[in-house]
Design a protein around this motif. Structure first.
Motif: not given
Ligand code: AMP
Ligand code: MN
Ligand code: MN
Ligand code: MN
Length: 276
Positions: A23, A34, A36, A48-49, A52, A57, A59
């Motif tokens: 990320v 984005l 994943l 990842a969340r 982000a 970003v 997510f």
């Protein structure tokens, strides 16, 4: 115009960066949205969340499901899924089941071809034992000097008919699409240009994918040439599929498209994010 990258991998499958690092790299490379999409796995989604949210970003939770279609293995992306959906999680677990046994058989097969210790070697490259992939074998075989790069490695060892390839049965297409839809996501045929089928075979695959409820196809992908971007855009229009964009990033420097490098979708294709 927002920059989308809806296909990439972390250490939860065969990528080399942890989800938060994927990320951060995407944010540095100006990705706005984005997804994943680890193979048969969503264990990296929570990390990842969170990353982000910290880096601004947007997510999208996703996964890339391995599917057996006729004699082929195809990949189906689930985009915008609920990462806590029990049926999807159970489905992914069933697909992962068997990967370790397959990897052991790959190791035995390579041993017969004179390469010892490949299973153990591949394991040292894997973040996740239940997700041993051909990529991990490739990294091991390259590092040991059996072949000079991963692309050559696949050609020589890891595709049908070669010493490290073993048959494996993955998910059924209708099941995979059903899990994705049941979890509120969209089903996208990943990198169609990679499947070894004739033009007629491709039309049959696209018919089958559409009849099974598939929503879109990947048009921009590092597995495609720029000419194929146009060809698959035309097929998306003919079949009424939405189009998707993804680098299929696994590791820095491993492919010609890094995170965020993807060109925009060709004109006249409805983007998969149309209703997001
Ligand atoms: P598996 O799911 O274990 O069969 O591994 C498939 C993965 O291998 C794909 O997701 C790619 O990351 C990688 N792969 C497949 N074909 C190639 C190739 N020709 N060159 C490099 N990597 C490949
Ligand atoms: Mn991969
Ligand atoms: Mn794939
Ligand atoms: Mn992929």
């Amino acid at each position: 115009m927002l920059r989308y990258d809806l296909h990439c991998h972390s250490t939860w499958s065969d990528g080399v960066l942890a989800p938060a690092d994927v990320v951060r790299r995407a944010a540095e490379r100006k990705v706005d949205v984005l997804a994943l999409t680890d193979h048969d796995e969503m264990g990296g989604v929570a990390e990842a969340r969170d990353a982000a949210a910290d880096s601004g970003v947007k997510f999208v939770a996703g996964t890339e499901i391995s599917v057996s279609y006729l004699t082929h293995t195809i990949h189906v992306l689930g985009l915008g899924v609920d990462a806590d959906n029990p049926a999807l999680l159970e489905g992914l677990k069933s697909v992962r089941h068997g990967r370790d046994d397959r990897a052991r058989r790959m190791g035995e097969s390579l041993a017969k071809a004179g390469i010892a210790g490949a299973y153990e070697g591949a394991l040292t490259y894997a973040g996740n034992v239940s997700l041993l992939s051909r990529t991990h074998f490739a990294r091991f075989l390259v590092e040991r000097g059996h072949v000079h790069d991963t692309h050559a490695c696949f050609k020589r060892f890891l595709v049908p008919g070669k010493p490290g390839y073993v048959e494996h049965v993955w998910a059924d297409l209708p099941d995979a699409i059903g899990w994705i839809h049941g979890a509120g996501g969209l089903a996208v045929l990943a990198h169609p240009g990679r499947y070894r089928v004739t033009a007629t075979g491709m039309r049959k695959l696209l018919d089958t994918f559409r009849d099974a409820g598939g929503d879109g196809i990947e048009i921009i992908s590092s597995s495609h040439t720029p000419e194929q971007f146009g060809e698959y855009a035309a097929l998306a229009r003919v079949y009424g599929f939405m189009g998707s964009v993804g680098s299929d990033f696994h590791a820095p420097g491993e492919s010609w498209l890094d995170l965020g490098d993807s060109p925009p979708l060709p004109e006249g294709v409805t983007p998969i994010w149309n209703d997001w």
